[in-house]
Design a protein around this motif. Structure first.
Motif, PDB file in Angstrom:
ATOM      1  N   ASN A  20       8.342   7.327   8.399  1.00 35.31           N
ATOM      2  CA  ASN A  20       7.701   7.219   9.705  1.00 35.31           C
ATOM      3  C   ASN A  20       7.481   8.591  10.312  1.00 35.31           C
ATOM      4  OD1 ASN A  20       9.635   4.277  10.575  1.00 35.31           O
ATOM      5  ND2 ASN A  20       7.644   4.402   9.624  1.00 35.31           N
ATOM      6  N   GLY A  66       7.844   4.688   2.378  1.00 33.11           N
ATOM      7  CA  GLY A  66       7.247   5.785   3.129  1.00 33.11           C
ATOM      8  C   GLY A  66       8.155   6.278   4.237  1.00 33.11           C
ATOM      9  N   VAL A  98       4.959  10.456   1.830  1.00 34.19           N
ATOM     10  CA  VAL A  98       3.847   9.912   2.608  1.00 34.19           C
ATOM     11  C   VAL A  98       4.321   9.513   4.004  1.00 34.19           C
ATOM     12  CG1 VAL A  98       4.165   7.559   1.699  1.00 34.19           C
ATOM     13  CG2 VAL A  98       1.939   8.259   2.608  1.00 34.19           C
ATOM     14  N   LEU A 111      -2.542   3.487   5.760  1.00 38.71           N
ATOM     15  CA  LEU A 111      -1.362   2.656   5.532  1.00 38.71           C
ATOM     16  C   LEU A 111      -1.305   1.486   6.504  1.00 38.71           C
ATOM     17  CD1 LEU A 111       1.594   5.181   4.985  1.00 38.71           C
ATOM     18  CD2 LEU A 111       0.282   3.932   3.255  1.00 38.71           C
ATOM     19  N   THR A 112      -1.787   1.729   7.734  1.00 34.74           N
ATOM     20  CA  THR A 112      -1.671   0.702   8.770  1.00 34.74           C
ATOM     21  C   THR A 112      -2.997   0.263   9.367  1.00 34.74           C
ATOM     22  OG1 THR A 112      -1.232   2.482  10.380  1.00 34.74           O
ATOM     23  CG2 THR A 112       0.680   1.346   9.445  1.00 34.74           C
ATOM     24  N   VAL A 125       6.238   0.206   6.520  1.00 36.05           N
ATOM     25  CA  VAL A 125       6.069   1.478   5.808  1.00 36.05           C
ATOM     26  C   VAL A 125       7.399   1.922   5.202  1.00 36.05           C
ATOM     27  CG1 VAL A 125       5.612   3.953   6.112  1.00 36.05           C
ATOM     28  CG2 VAL A 125       4.057   2.262   7.106  1.00 36.05           C
ATOM     29  N   ASP A 163       3.244   7.702   7.843  1.00 32.81           N
ATOM     30  CA  ASP A 163       2.296   6.872   8.587  1.00 32.81           C
ATOM     31  C   ASP A 163       1.783   7.652   9.799  1.00 32.81           C
ATOM     32  OD1 ASP A 163       4.439   6.824  10.402  1.00 32.81           O
ATOM     33  OD2 ASP A 163       5.055   4.808   9.803  1.00 32.81           O
ATOM     34  N   LYS A 203       5.408   0.033  11.211  1.00 33.55           N
ATOM     35  CA  LYS A 203       6.179   1.187  10.746  1.00 33.55           C
ATOM     36  C   LYS A 203       7.429   0.747   9.977  1.00 33.55           C
ATOM     37  CE  LYS A 203       4.570   4.788  13.904  1.00 33.55           C
ATOM     38  NZ  LYS A 203       4.503   5.923  12.960  1.00 33.55           N
ATOM     39  N   LYS A 245       0.829  -1.212   0.000  1.00 33.68           N
ATOM     40  CA  LYS A 245       0.000   0.000   0.000  1.00 33.68           C
ATOM     41  C   LYS A 245       0.859   1.257   0.000  1.00 33.68           C
ATOM     42  CE  LYS A 245      -4.018   2.152   0.478  1.00 33.68           C
ATOM     43  NZ  LYS A 245      -5.098   2.060  -0.520  1.00 33.68           N
ATOM     44  N   THR A 246       1.904   1.239   0.804  1.00 35.07           N
ATOM     45  CA  THR A 246       2.796   2.393   0.871  1.00 35.07           C
ATOM     46  C   THR A 246       3.467   2.645  -0.470  1.00 35.07           C
ATOM     47  OG1 THR A 246       3.237   1.899   3.211  1.00 35.07           O
ATOM     48  CG2 THR A 246       4.745   3.411   2.100  1.00 35.07           C
ATOM     49  N   HIS A 247       3.948   1.574  -1.080  1.00 35.22           N
ATOM     50  CA  HIS A 247       4.615   1.705  -2.387  1.00 35.22           C
ATOM     51  C   HIS A 247       3.653   2.262  -3.434  1.00 35.22           C
ATOM     52  CE1 HIS A 247       7.293   0.730  -5.718  1.00 35.22           C
ATOM     53  NE2 HIS A 247       6.274   0.145  -6.316  1.00 35.22           N
TER      54      HIS A 247
END
Length: 282
Positions: free
Chosen positions: A152, A150, A127, A266-267, A145, A129, A142, A112-114
């Motif tokens: 942190n 992404g 982006v 993201l999480t 992420v 988290d 994290k 999702k982060t990518h």
């Protein structure tokens, strides 16, 4: 990898899952049975958790042999084999579920982060988290992420001052909230960044008049006001956008000129990547 955290996490997770023994394996598999298994990918995405899996296998049985074929951050597709593990069959099965639970969750987050990182390419925005994580495994989420590209945000309540709307309201306004935070840091000899959330352009003006912060969080701004806010701040502080941001509109938010965009999804609501640990008959 935070070795101390990972050691404690694995200890707790195995205690929760294994209890006084994997009685199914103990009952059905003859002693000293060696086995081989491969981690089979069944989905498209970004792989995460391989380094953690290696540590889990080591903790379960240091005699297990892991051959890593793909690494954290690699793009994967159905049919890929991430690694092979050989050794005591009961040890492989004892580690199986913990390895899969971690890797599926972490790979889903990394994927999702990518996806969002790709949507932001060329804008300069990054982006972030949030603290909307699963209790007890924030570190792993994290970590995923970061693997996905992404950034942190703060780890928890202890490593940044983040003055949100409730803090502002309880403090009596923007100015006292910032001044109280600065005084607190000075009295307690702490060096923490200060970020403050604003809900409109009027609150932004109050922050700019008061000063003394490192980042301004522009929450639930429409695109016109967000562009105005970024122009008004004019690089004096880092800027972050949040609230109502999806994959459909995140590029538009980024094109308003903010430095960061925080995405709780993201999480907190990510789909795990499908994979399985399959025994190999030899």
């Amino acid at each position: 990898m935070d070795k101390e955290y990972i050691d404690q996490f694995i200890t707790n997770a195995l205690a929760e899952d294994v209890g006084d023994g994997d009685h199914t394996s103990l009952a059905t598999i003859p002693g000293n049975t060696n086995g081989k298994a491969k981690l089979l990918i069944k989905d498209h995405g970004i792989l995460a958790g391989v380094e953690l899996a290696a540590e889990i296998f080591r903790r379960v049985d240091e005699k297990l042999n892991l051959i890593i074929l793909m690494h954290d951050g690699d793009a994967v597709k159905p049919g890929d084999i991430a690694f092979e593990v050989t050794g005591d069959a009961k040890s492989i099965l004892k580690a199986e579920r913990l390895v899969l639970n971690c890797m599926q969750r972490m790979s889903g987050i990394a994927t999702k982060t990518h996806q969002i990182v790709e949507l932001l390419k060329g804008t300069g925005a990054r982006v972030l988290d949030t603290r909307k994580t699963t209790p007890g495994i924030r570190y792993l989420e994290k970590w995923a992420v970061r693997i996905g590209g992404g950034v942190n945000h703060r780890t928890g309540l202890y490593d940044m001052i983040l003055i949100k709307d409730n803090h502002v309201d309880y403090s009596g306004g923007i100015k006292p909230a910032i001044e109280n935070a600065k005084q607190y840091l000075q009295l307690n000899n702490k060096k923490l960044d200060i970020e403050i959330e604003v809900r409109n352009l009027g609150e932004l003006d109050q922050v700019l008049q008061t000063g003394g912060v490192n980042r301004i969080l522009l929450d639930n701004f429409n695109f016109d006001d967000l562009r105005k806010a970024v122009k008004t701040i004019n690089g004096r502080y880092d800027t972050e956008a949040s609230g109502g941001i999806t994959t459909d509109n995140i590029r538009q938010y980024a094109e308003c000129g903010v430095d960061y965009i925080s995405v709780g999804a993201l999480t907190h609501s990510v789909k795990s990547l499908d994979m399985s640990l399959k025994a190999v008959k030899e």
